[in-house]
Design an enzyme around this catalytic site. Structure first.
Site, PDB file in Angstrom:
ATOM      1  N   ASP A 131     -65.029   2.258  29.104  1.00 54.72           N
ATOM      2  CA  ASP A 131     -65.462   0.944  29.233  1.00 54.72           C
ATOM      3  C   ASP A 131     -67.048   0.975  29.537  1.00 54.72           C
ATOM      4  O   ASP A 131     -67.623   1.679  30.091  1.00 54.72           O
ATOM      5  CB  ASP A 131     -64.939   0.557  30.719  1.00 54.72           C
ATOM      6  CG  ASP A 131     -64.902  -1.126  30.762  1.00 54.72           C
ATOM      7  OD1 ASP A 131     -65.018  -2.018  29.693  1.00 54.72           O
ATOM      8  OD2 ASP A 131     -64.889  -1.737  31.873  1.00 54.72           O
ATOM      9  N   HIS A 138     -74.627 -10.030  32.323  1.00 54.63           N
ATOM     10  CA  HIS A 138     -73.569  -9.472  33.335  1.00 54.63           C
ATOM     11  C   HIS A 138     -74.463  -8.396  34.027  1.00 54.63           C
ATOM     12  O   HIS A 138     -74.225  -8.428  35.488  1.00 54.63           O
ATOM     13  CB  HIS A 138     -72.378  -8.907  32.661  1.00 54.63           C
ATOM     14  CG  HIS A 138     -71.520  -8.318  33.704  1.00 54.63           C
ATOM     15  ND1 HIS A 138     -70.885  -8.942  34.424  1.00 54.63           N
ATOM     16  CD2 HIS A 138     -71.070  -6.981  33.766  1.00 54.63           C
ATOM     17  CE1 HIS A 138     -70.132  -8.101  35.135  1.00 54.63           C
ATOM     18  NE2 HIS A 138     -70.086  -6.824  34.704  1.00 54.63           N
ATOM     19  N   GLU A 203     -62.092  -9.466  34.607  1.00 55.60           N
ATOM     20  CA  GLU A 203     -63.600  -9.224  33.550  1.00 55.60           C
ATOM     21  C   GLU A 203     -63.163  -9.587  32.383  1.00 55.60           C
ATOM     22  O   GLU A 203     -62.198  -8.883  31.997  1.00 55.60           O
ATOM     23  CB  GLU A 203     -63.990  -8.008  33.885  1.00 55.60           C
ATOM     24  CG  GLU A 203     -64.900  -7.470  35.244  1.00 55.60           C
ATOM     25  CD  GLU A 203     -65.563  -6.272  35.217  1.00 55.60           C
ATOM     26  OE1 GLU A 203     -65.506  -5.640  34.404  1.00 55.60           O
ATOM     27  OE2 GLU A 203     -66.477  -6.254  35.989  1.00 55.60           O
ATOM     28  N   GLU A 205     -63.383  -9.084  28.743  1.00 53.39           N
ATOM     29  CA  GLU A 205     -63.742  -8.247  27.673  1.00 53.39           C
ATOM     30  C   GLU A 205     -63.381  -8.277  26.442  1.00 53.39           C
ATOM     31  O   GLU A 205     -62.154  -8.884  26.219  1.00 53.39           O
ATOM     32  CB  GLU A 205     -63.794  -6.629  28.374  1.00 53.39           C
ATOM     33  CG  GLU A 205     -64.261  -6.406  29.730  1.00 53.39           C
ATOM     34  CD  GLU A 205     -64.634  -5.271  30.354  1.00 53.39           C
ATOM     35  OE1 GLU A 205     -64.628  -4.383  29.116  1.00 53.39           O
ATOM     36  OE2 GLU A 205     -64.793  -4.865  31.528  1.00 53.39           O
ATOM     37  N   ASP A 237     -60.416  -6.464  32.218  1.00 56.79           N
ATOM     38  CA  ASP A 237     -60.571  -5.306  33.111  1.00 56.79           C
ATOM     39  C   ASP A 237     -60.638  -5.756  34.569  1.00 56.79           C
ATOM     40  O   ASP A 237     -61.640  -5.877  35.273  1.00 56.79           O
ATOM     41  CB  ASP A 237     -61.979  -4.779  32.899  1.00 56.79           C
ATOM     42  CG  ASP A 237     -62.112  -3.355  33.655  1.00 56.79           C
ATOM     43  OD1 ASP A 237     -61.403  -2.561  33.856  1.00 56.79           O
ATOM     44  OD2 ASP A 237     -63.376  -2.894  33.815  1.00 56.79           O
ATOM     45  N   ARG A 241     -63.875  -6.202  43.850  1.00 55.22           N
ATOM     46  CA  ARG A 241     -65.077  -6.137  44.215  1.00 55.22           C
ATOM     47  C   ARG A 241     -65.553  -5.441  45.637  1.00 55.22           C
ATOM     48  O   ARG A 241     -66.466  -4.945  45.654  1.00 55.22           O
ATOM     49  CB  ARG A 241     -65.691  -7.618  44.123  1.00 55.22           C
ATOM     50  CG  ARG A 241     -65.347  -8.412  42.829  1.00 55.22           C
ATOM     51  CD  ARG A 241     -65.992  -7.377  41.858  1.00 55.22           C
ATOM     52  NE  ARG A 241     -66.025  -8.292  40.367  1.00 55.22           N
ATOM     53  CZ  ARG A 241     -66.563  -7.505  39.168  1.00 55.22           C
ATOM     54  NH1 ARG A 241     -66.762  -6.427  39.025  1.00 55.22           N
ATOM     55  NH2 ARG A 241     -66.319  -8.328  38.075  1.00 55.22           N
ATOM     56  N   GLN A 244     -65.254  -1.933  45.121  1.00 60.84           N
ATOM     57  CA  GLN A 244     -66.253  -1.421  44.261  1.00 60.84           C
ATOM     58  C   GLN A 244     -67.550  -1.369  44.976  1.00 60.84           C
ATOM     59  O   GLN A 244     -68.418  -0.541  44.947  1.00 60.84           O
ATOM     60  CB  GLN A 244     -66.416  -2.596  43.083  1.00 60.84           C
ATOM     61  CG  GLN A 244     -67.307  -2.160  42.134  1.00 60.84           C
ATOM     62  CD  GLN A 244     -67.581  -3.252  41.022  1.00 60.84           C
ATOM     63  OE1 GLN A 244     -66.821  -4.167  41.067  1.00 60.84           O
ATOM     64  NE2 GLN A 244     -68.572  -3.100  40.242  1.00 60.84           N
ATOM     65  N   LYS A 257     -61.437  -0.113  39.725  1.00 63.12           N
ATOM     66  CA  LYS A 257     -61.371  -0.495  38.445  1.00 63.12           C
ATOM     67  C   LYS A 257     -59.956   0.110  37.732  1.00 63.12           C
ATOM     68  O   LYS A 257     -59.487  -0.524  36.817  1.00 63.12           O
ATOM     69  CB  LYS A 257     -62.520  -0.022  37.789  1.00 63.12           C
ATOM     70  CG  LYS A 257     -63.856  -0.790  38.018  1.00 63.12           C
ATOM     71  CD  LYS A 257     -63.832  -2.063  37.254  1.00 63.12           C
ATOM     72  CE  LYS A 257     -65.416  -2.512  37.670  1.00 63.12           C
ATOM     73  NZ  LYS A 257     -65.470  -3.746  36.957  1.00 63.12           N
ATOM     74  N   THR A 261     -55.657  -2.413  33.698  1.00 57.12           N
ATOM     75  CA  THR A 261     -56.411  -3.316  32.440  1.00 57.12           C
ATOM     76  C   THR A 261     -55.417  -3.708  31.726  1.00 57.12           C
ATOM     77  O   THR A 261     -54.449  -2.993  31.158  1.00 57.12           O
ATOM     78  CB  THR A 261     -57.280  -2.312  31.864  1.00 57.12           C
ATOM     79  OG1 THR A 261     -58.336  -1.680  32.753  1.00 57.12           O
ATOM     80  CG2 THR A 261     -58.296  -2.803  30.914  1.00 57.12           C
ATOM     81  N   GLU A 378     -69.735 -13.420  39.146  1.00 58.16           N
ATOM     82  CA  GLU A 378     -70.938 -14.272  38.535  1.00 58.16           C
ATOM     83  C   GLU A 378     -70.652 -15.812  38.741  1.00 58.16           C
ATOM     84  O   GLU A 378     -71.746 -16.424  39.271  1.00 58.16           O
ATOM     85  CB  GLU A 378     -71.140 -13.727  37.216  1.00 58.16           C
ATOM     86  CG  GLU A 378     -71.547 -12.466  36.893  1.00 58.16           C
ATOM     87  CD  GLU A 378     -71.757 -12.147  35.517  1.00 58.16           C
ATOM     88  OE1 GLU A 378     -72.657 -12.460  34.998  1.00 58.16           O
ATOM     89  OE2 GLU A 378     -70.554 -11.624  34.987  1.00 58.16           O
TER      90      GLU A 378
HETATM   91 CA    CA Z   1     -65.186  -3.635  32.852  1.00 59.78          CA
END
Ligand code: CA
Length: 429
Positions: A131, A138, A203, A205, A237, A241, A244, A257, A261, A378
Site C-alpha cells: 500500500d 492525504h 480509506e 483507494e 483499506d 485510527r 494506528q 491496517k 482490505t 480527514e
Molecule cells: Ca491505506
C-alpha cells in the site's frame, strides 16, 4: 487506442447500452463469479447487467489462441502472467462476440447470466499486497493531525512512500467488516489498554493488479512499468485510527491496517482505461522533479487517470427508514502525487520482485478540497467536525451497522462512460 474504444459501438446485450451503465461494450472488465445455485462459475466479463461466462465459452467453443485456455482456470493469476498482448487479444475477441450484429449471437447468449444470479469471488489469488501513500493532500492532512509541527516529512516529494500490507486479509466487496480490537492509548491516558477499536475508518483507494511480474534482482524501468499492470479496481483499506496512532512509530502501520482490505470484484483493464489517461500530477513550482529512475516523458504526459471516485455512507437507521445512502465525498484519481508507473518502478528499483496477482494500493485518494477527502479521519478532522447524516445521526468514525460504498467511473467527451461498479462493506461489532 483501437476499435474497442469506439464510442459508437453498441452491444446486443441491451442493458449495456443504457446511459450511465458501468459496463458498456467499451469496458469489459474481468472478474470471477459463482452461481448462487452452485451450478458452476469461473472467470466472467461484465456486460450491462449480465455476466458473460468466458471460462465456459472457452472450454466449450474454444478461442483462437491457446493462451485463452488460461481463462478456464478458477482465478485470473495465470492469465495475468501471459502479458498485455494476450490480454488485448482476449479483449478484442470478447468485444467482437458481444458487439451488435455478431452472427453467433444466439449461441453466445447461452453463456450469459444475470448478475443477480451470481456472487462475485476474489478475481485473483492476491500474491502480495503493498500500500502506497501517493496523495500529497492525504499525507499533508494526516501529518498535520498526527505531527502538527512537521506535517509532510522531507522525503515525501522524493520517494513514493509505501509499506507491505497483508495479502491474506484482502477480501471481496460485500464481506462483513468485523470491528478489530487492539491496543490504544488516548492522549489523556497514562497507559494503553486493549479493546474494540473506537475510531474505525475507511480509506478510499484505487488498487492496481499486477499482471506480469519481474524476476528477482531485475527492476522494472519506469518506461515499461505500465505494461506490468493488468488493471485497476476500487479498494477500501479499512483502518483503526486509535490503534494506528499508538503503534505507527517507529516502523509504520501494522495491526491498524492488516485486519481487512476490501476490493471491488471487477478489474477494469488499463486498455479499457486508455481514453481516460491524463497528465501526471502537476508539481507546484519549487517541488523537486522526480529522480531519473522515476521520470519518463510518456508517463508525465499520460500516467494519470481521470477517474471520479465517490464515497457513500448508509447507517443501519437509514436503511431501516429506506433512505438512500448519502454521498460524503467526491474525488478524482488524477490528484495523486505519484503515478502507478512510478510506484511500480520504485517498488522494483531495488530488485524486489512483483508477481502476477499482486495488489498495489494507491493510498487514500484525497484532493485539495474538503469534499475530496477520502477518509473520515480527514473529513471529520479526527472527529472534531462530525458529519451529520440525513437521519439526524452524526459520525466522527464508523459505527456498527454502517455501510461504506465506493463507486468509480471514467468519462470523457467523445468516449463512452465506463464504471468500476462498487466496493461495499458493512461494519459488524
Ligand atoms: Ca491505506
Amino acid at each position: 487506442m483501437n476499435e474497442t474504444h469506439d464510442p459508437k459501438a453498441k452491444s446486443w446485450v441491451t442493458s449495456a447500452n443504457q446511459p450511465g451503465c458501468d459496463f458498456p461494450l467499451q469496458n469489459l472488465p474481468f472478474g470471477v463469479f459463482r452461481r448462487k445455485n452452485h451450478e458452476g462459475g469461473g472467470v466472467g466479463i461484465a456486460i450491462g447487467d449480465q455476466i458473460f461466462d468466458v471460462g465456459a465459452w472457452v472450454r466449450d467453443q474454444g478461442m483462437s489462441s491457446a493462451e485463452f485456455a488460461l481463462l478456464t482456470e478458477p482465478r485470473l493469476n495465470r492469465f495475468l502472467s501471459a502479458g498485455p498482448q494476450v490480454w488485448s487479444a482476449a479483449r478484442k475477441a470478447l468485444f467482437t462476440l458481444l458487439r451488435d450484429g455478431v452472427p453467433l449471437r444466439e449461441l453466445v447468449a447461452r453463456y450469459l447470466d444475470s448478475m443477480s444470479n451470481v456472487e462475485m469471488q476474489m478475481p485473483v489469488k492476491i500474491a502480495d499486497y503493498t500500500d502506497f501513500y501517493a496523495s500529497i493532500f492525504h499525507a499533508t492532512n494526516v501529518g498535520s493531525m498526527f505531527r502538527p509541527d512537521n506535517p509532510l516529512l522531507p522525503n515525501y516529494k522524493w520517494v513514493p512512500i509505501g509499506y507491505h500490507g497483508r495479502a491474506s486479509s484482502v477480501v471481496i466487496s460485500g464481506t462483513p467488516v468485523k470491528r478489530p480490537s487492539g491496543q490504544r492509548k488516548p492522549p489523556a491516558a497514562d497507559t494503553p489498554s486493549f479493546g474494540a477499536c473506537a475510531q474505525l475508518d475507511y480509506e478510499l483507494e484505487v488498487g492496481a493488479i499486477i499482471g506480469r511480474g519481474n524476476a528477482l534482482g531485475e527492476p522494472i524501468p519506469i518506461g515499461k512499468a505500465a505494461e506490468h499492470i493488468f488493471g485497476l479496481c476500487l479498494s477500501n483499506d479499512w483502518s483503526a485510527r486509535d490503534i494506528q496512532a499508538w503503534e505507527y512509530q517507529p516502523l509504520g502501520p501494522f495491526l491498524a491496517k492488516n485486519f481487512l482490505t476490501s476490493i471491488s470484484p471487477w478489474i477494469v483493464t488499463l486498455e479499457a482505461l486508455e481514453p481516460y489517461r491524463t497528465t501526471a500530477f502537476a508539481r507546484p513550482e519549487g517541488d523537486p522533479q522526480p529522480l531519473p529512475y522515476l521520470s519518463d516523458e510518456r508517463d508525465q504526459q499520460s500516467g494519470g487517470f481521470d477517474v471520479s471516485l465517490d464515497v457513500y455512507l448508509s447507517s443501519r437507521k437509514m436503511r431501516e427508514e429506506k433512505a438512500p445512502a448519502v454521498r460524503v465525498s467526491h474525488g478524482n484519481f488524477r490528484d495523486l502525487y505519484w503515478t502507478f508507473a512510478q510506484m511500480v518502478a520504485h517498488h522494483t528499483s531495488n530488485g524486489c520482485n512483483l508477481q502476477a496477482g499482486d495488489l498495489i494500493g494507491s493510498g487514500t485518494v484525497s484532493g485539495n478540497s474538503k469534499e475530496a477527502r477520502g477518509c473520515l479521519l480527514e473529513l471529520t478532522w479526527r472527529g472534531s467536525e462530525p458529519l451529520t447524516l440525513p437521519s439526524g445521526e452524526s459520525r466522527k468514525f464508523l459505527e456498527d451497522g454502517d455501510e461504506v460504498i465506493f463507486r468509480g467511473y471514467a468519462e470523457r467527451e467523445g468516449y463512452a462512460r465506463i464504471g468500476f461498479g462498487e466496493c461495499r462493506g458493512v461494519i459488524v461489532g
